[in-house]
Design a protein around this motif. Structure first.
Motif, PDB file in Angstrom:
ATOM      1  N   PHE A   1      50.900  41.607  40.659  1.00  0.00           N
ATOM      2  CA  PHE A   1      49.971  41.650  41.835  1.00  0.00           C
ATOM      3  C   PHE A   1      49.149  40.339  41.645  1.00  0.00           C
ATOM      4  N   VAL A   2      49.175  39.532  42.628  1.00  0.00           N
ATOM      5  CA  VAL A   2      48.550  38.379  42.862  1.00  0.00           C
ATOM      6  C   VAL A   2      47.266  38.641  43.860  1.00  0.00           C
TER       7      VAL A   2
ATOM      8  N   LEU B   1      35.271  40.267  46.514  1.00  0.00           N
ATOM      9  CA  LEU B   1      36.060  40.091  47.322  1.00  0.00           C
ATOM     10  C   LEU B   1      35.733  38.966  48.154  1.00  0.00           C
ATOM     11  N   TYR B   2      34.377  38.839  48.180  1.00  0.00           N
ATOM     12  CA  TYR B   2      33.848  37.647  49.293  1.00  0.00           C
ATOM     13  C   TYR B   2      34.398  36.487  48.415  1.00  0.00           C
ATOM     14  N   LEU B   3      33.955  36.266  47.200  1.00  0.00           N
ATOM     15  CA  LEU B   3      34.092  34.928  46.373  1.00  0.00           C
ATOM     16  C   LEU B   3      35.439  34.910  46.442  1.00  0.00           C
ATOM     17  N   ILE B   4      36.430  35.747  46.267  1.00  0.00           N
ATOM     18  CA  ILE B   4      37.692  35.440  46.105  1.00  0.00           C
ATOM     19  C   ILE B   4      38.453  34.787  47.432  1.00  0.00           C
ATOM     20  N   LYS B   5      37.925  35.481  48.511  1.00  0.00           N
ATOM     21  CA  LYS B   5      38.457  34.997  49.829  1.00  0.00           C
ATOM     22  C   LYS B   5      37.921  33.481  50.062  1.00  0.00           C
TER      23      LYS B   5
ATOM     24  N   ALA C   1      43.662  46.150  46.162  1.00  0.00           N
ATOM     25  CA  ALA C   1      44.682  45.103  45.088  1.00  0.00           C
ATOM     26  C   ALA C   1      43.684  44.453  44.141  1.00  0.00           C
ATOM     27  N   ILE C   2      42.394  44.466  44.685  1.00  0.00           N
ATOM     28  CA  ILE C   2      41.299  43.964  43.429  1.00  0.00           C
ATOM     29  C   ILE C   2      41.195  45.028  42.046  1.00  0.00           C
ATOM     30  N   LYS C   3      41.379  46.300  42.623  1.00  0.00           N
ATOM     31  CA  LYS C   3      41.218  47.382  41.703  1.00  0.00           C
ATOM     32  C   LYS C   3      42.398  47.510  41.010  1.00  0.00           C
TER      33      LYS C   3
END
Length: 327
Positions: free
Chosen positions: A259-260, A291-295, A269-271
């Protein structure tokens, strides 16, 4: 009975590997389901002796080389020799050239190389016409890959009641890719389902060392990233039922699902990634910030995150707070 000939070892003359690598390469080809391995004279001379197990073909240019190098199962040549041990090779670059096969009906076994454009024609009708013209000959089909369809054409030949095909590992000789054809046959008609494909990473490693090249990350069967999953819904569905998205189990070919995390990933996906890394799952507000920082990061860098980058973002968000988790 289906017969798969792998001709990769006719294409290493400019970068001949060690005798040990040649032996290992041969043995691994048989392990994944190849029936016959084809050699160039240079590769054979480097090996000195053929392995005891398996069948071997020698590719020769001149008729007298057949007597000079005895002991092979068959010989491939474009010389006009008509013997039980000889496969006469003919190049055909256009499907319209099949009429020329009418002059070759006396040959006991032929290898037809080329027919790249067959995928653009009515390939089933053309294949039937070839078999009709050469009804008294054994036909070996070796499609070339100019249009990126050689593996598909090799498979269609077998599904259309052809028995003999020639391929090369990773499509090295601009042929169908051996590993792709073997996997497709396993899925389509359960051909040799007990053969061990988990050695493909080892075969790939030797191939890359010999050729001093790197197989693409997205190459079917062999690419190191082909089992990576990014999209949130996709990841969740794959987690619940792998058969939904995977044509075969990654473990069959020595791989595993990964899972990437990227800009298309969602909360699910984060969980899943947190669970995979044995990290605690933060409260919802922190998950939203992660999630915001990842995007933002993935959009800026135009790539997905590796595990270390993902961990840094998670730690950045929750590092200065008391960690509240739920499971």
């Amino acid at each position: 009975m289906i017969r798969i000939i792998d001709n990769t070892l006719t294409a290493f003359d400019d970068c001949l590997p060690s005798k040990e690598d040649l032996y290992t390469f041969c043995n691994l080809l048989f392990t994944i389901g190849v029936d016959v391995v084809e050699f160039s004279i240079a590769a054979y001379e480097r090996m000195e002796l053929l392995p005891k197990e398996g069948k071997y073909i020698l590719n020769v240019e001149y008729a007298d080389e057949i007597n000079k190098y005895p002991g092979f199962y068959k010989y491939v040549t474009n010389c006009t020799i008509n013997q039980d041990t000889v496969i006469h090779e003919v190049q055909m670059n256009d499907a319209r050239e099949i009429v020329k096969l009418r002059a070759l009906t006396e040959y006991r076994e032929l290898r037809i190389v080329g027919l790249d454009d067959l995928i653009c024609e009515s390939y089933d009708r053309t294949m039937n016409e070839i078999k009709k013209i050469l009804s008294k000959s054994k036909i070996n089909f070796c499609p070339e890959n100019t249009y990126g369809c050689a593996s598909a054409l090799a498979l269609q030949w077998v599904l259309n009641s052809g028995t003999d095909i020639t391929t090369s590992f990773a499509g090295h000789k601009n042929n169908g890719a051996t590993e792709e054809v073997i996997m497709a046959l396993r899925l389509a008609i359960r051909h040799k389902p007990n053969r061990d494909l988990t050695v493909l990473p080892q075969l790939k490693q030797i191939y890359e060392r010999i050729t001093n090249s790197c197989i693409g990350n997205k190459k079917p069967i062999l690419g190191k990233n082909i089992f990576q999953v990014e999209a949130g819904i996709h990841a969740d569905g794959l987690h619940k039922n792998p058969d939904t998205y995977e044509a075969y189990q990654p473990g069959w070919v020595g791989g595993k699902t990964e899972f990437v995390i990227g800009k298309h990933s969602g909360m699910k996906a984060i969980k899943l990634k947190l669970e995979e890394l044995n990290m605690p799952i933060p409260i919802d507000s922190n998950l939203n910030e992660i999630l915001y920082l990842i995007k933002e990061t993935c959009t800026l860098n135009r790539k997905s995150l590796n595990d270390q980058e993902f961990e840094r973002i998670v730690i950045k968000v929750i590092g200065n707070e008391r960690i509240q988790t739920y499971y």
